[in-house]
Design a protein around this motif. Structure first.
Motif, PDB file in Angstrom:
ATOM      1  N   SER A 118       0.834  -1.210   0.000  1.00  0.00           N
ATOM      2  CA  SER A 118       0.000   0.000   0.000  1.00  0.00           C
ATOM      3  C   SER A 118       0.865   1.255   0.000  1.00  0.00           C
ATOM      4  O   SER A 118       0.503   2.252  -0.632  1.00  0.00           O
ATOM      5  CB  SER A 118      -0.967  -0.002   1.183  1.00  0.00           C
ATOM      6  OG  SER A 118      -0.293   0.195   2.407  1.00  0.00           O
ATOM      7  N   ASN A 119       2.016   1.213   0.668  1.00  0.00           N
ATOM      8  CA  ASN A 119       2.934   2.360   0.639  1.00  0.00           C
ATOM      9  C   ASN A 119       3.486   2.580  -0.767  1.00  0.00           C
ATOM     10  O   ASN A 119       3.598   3.719  -1.223  1.00  0.00           O
ATOM     11  CB  ASN A 119       4.086   2.159   1.628  1.00  0.00           C
ATOM     12  CG  ASN A 119       3.647   2.264   3.062  1.00  0.00           C
ATOM     13  OD1 ASN A 119       2.611   2.835   3.383  1.00  0.00           O
ATOM     14  ND2 ASN A 119       4.437   1.696   3.958  1.00  0.00           N
ATOM     15  N   TRP A 120       3.856   1.503  -1.448  1.00  0.00           N
ATOM     16  CA  TRP A 120       4.365   1.627  -2.812  1.00  0.00           C
ATOM     17  C   TRP A 120       3.289   2.195  -3.732  1.00  0.00           C
ATOM     18  O   TRP A 120       3.588   2.996  -4.625  1.00  0.00           O
ATOM     19  CB  TRP A 120       4.846   0.286  -3.339  1.00  0.00           C
ATOM     20  CG  TRP A 120       5.947  -0.334  -2.523  1.00  0.00           C
ATOM     21  CD1 TRP A 120       6.850   0.316  -1.715  1.00  0.00           C
ATOM     22  CD2 TRP A 120       6.261  -1.714  -2.424  1.00  0.00           C
ATOM     23  NE1 TRP A 120       7.693  -0.593  -1.124  1.00  0.00           N
ATOM     24  CE2 TRP A 120       7.370  -1.845  -1.538  1.00  0.00           C
ATOM     25  CE3 TRP A 120       5.732  -2.867  -2.990  1.00  0.00           C
ATOM     26  CZ2 TRP A 120       7.939  -3.076  -1.226  1.00  0.00           C
ATOM     27  CZ3 TRP A 120       6.295  -4.091  -2.671  1.00  0.00           C
ATOM     28  CH2 TRP A 120       7.388  -4.187  -1.809  1.00  0.00           C
ATOM     29  N   TYR A 121       2.051   1.787  -3.524  1.00  0.00           N
ATOM     30  CA  TYR A 121       0.929   2.300  -4.321  1.00  0.00           C
ATOM     31  C   TYR A 121       0.770   3.803  -4.095  1.00  0.00           C
ATOM     32  O   TYR A 121       0.651   4.575  -5.044  1.00  0.00           O
ATOM     33  CB  TYR A 121      -0.348   1.542  -3.924  1.00  0.00           C
ATOM     34  CG  TYR A 121      -1.541   1.831  -4.794  1.00  0.00           C
ATOM     35  CD1 TYR A 121      -1.791   1.083  -5.936  1.00  0.00           C
ATOM     36  CD2 TYR A 121      -2.436   2.845  -4.462  1.00  0.00           C
ATOM     37  CE1 TYR A 121      -2.895   1.327  -6.741  1.00  0.00           C
ATOM     38  CE2 TYR A 121      -3.544   3.104  -5.253  1.00  0.00           C
ATOM     39  CZ  TYR A 121      -3.765   2.338  -6.389  1.00  0.00           C
ATOM     40  OH  TYR A 121      -4.860   2.593  -7.171  1.00  0.00           O
ATOM     41  N   ARG A 122       0.796   4.206  -2.822  1.00  0.00           N
ATOM     42  CA  ARG A 122       0.658   5.628  -2.484  1.00  0.00           C
ATOM     43  C   ARG A 122       1.813   6.438  -3.061  1.00  0.00           C
ATOM     44  O   ARG A 122       1.614   7.505  -3.637  1.00  0.00           O
ATOM     45  CB  ARG A 122       0.582   5.814  -0.971  1.00  0.00           C
ATOM     46  CG  ARG A 122       0.402   7.261  -0.527  1.00  0.00           C
ATOM     47  CD  ARG A 122       0.252   7.390   0.994  1.00  0.00           C
ATOM     48  NE  ARG A 122       1.135   6.524   1.761  1.00  0.00           N
ATOM     49  CZ  ARG A 122       2.422   6.801   2.033  1.00  0.00           C
ATOM     50  NH1 ARG A 122       2.977   7.896   1.605  1.00  0.00           N
ATOM     51  NH2 ARG A 122       3.141   5.956   2.751  1.00  0.00           N
ATOM     52  N   GLU A 123       3.032   5.919  -2.954  1.00  0.00           N
ATOM     53  CA  GLU A 123       4.201   6.612  -3.491  1.00  0.00           C
ATOM     54  C   GLU A 123       4.095   6.779  -5.008  1.00  0.00           C
ATOM     55  O   GLU A 123       4.440   7.833  -5.542  1.00  0.00           O
ATOM     56  CB  GLU A 123       5.475   5.857  -3.122  1.00  0.00           C
ATOM     57  CG  GLU A 123       5.808   5.951  -1.645  1.00  0.00           C
ATOM     58  CD  GLU A 123       6.866   4.945  -1.196  1.00  0.00           C
ATOM     59  OE1 GLU A 123       7.444   4.227  -2.052  1.00  0.00           O
ATOM     60  OE2 GLU A 123       7.120   4.878   0.025  1.00  0.00           O
ATOM     61  N   ALA A 124       3.604   5.755  -5.694  1.00  0.00           N
ATOM     62  CA  ALA A 124       3.419   5.840  -7.144  1.00  0.00           C
ATOM     63  C   ALA A 124       2.385   6.906  -7.490  1.00  0.00           C
ATOM     64  O   ALA A 124       2.562   7.660  -8.456  1.00  0.00           O
ATOM     65  CB  ALA A 124       3.002   4.483  -7.708  1.00  0.00           C
TER      66      ALA A 124
END
Length: 101
Positions: free
Chosen positions: A48-54
């Motif tokens: 979910s963090n990687w999704y938000r960062e993207a």
């Protein structure tokens, strides 16, 4: 083979794989995040963090709660209450040794 795939198709394939991974993780509520971290080095929260960062890299504002709901399929606190158990001392010890960073 992959050099013959155009950028749009590659992105579509990656998106399909991401959606399948998320669906799989939603179904496997028996697999705890600490188990994922200990074995794979990432968990649902990482995803979910990687999704938000993207999203943020593309100028889209997204909160941690919003990105977690994308991955968990429900508010994170609700998922935790339904599916997360306390980590055992063994799991915690394994986490300490496998994630020294």
């Amino acid at each position: 083979m992959t050099d013959k795939i155009d950028e749009k198709t590659r992105t579509e394939l990656e998106a399909a794989a991401f959606r399948r991974l998320v669906a799989h993780l939603r179904e496997r509520t028996d697999v705890q995040n600490i188990d994922l971290m200990n074995l794979g080095g990432f968990c649902r929260n990482c995803l979910s963090n990687w999704y938000r960062e993207a999203a943020e890299e593309r100028g889209l504002s997204m909160t941690k709660d919003e990105s977690r709901e994308v991955v968990y399929g429900m508010p994170y606190e609700e998922w935790k209450a339904k599916h997360q158990s306390e980590a055992t001392p063994e799991q915690q010890e394994q986490f300490k040794t496998s994630h020294r960073h």
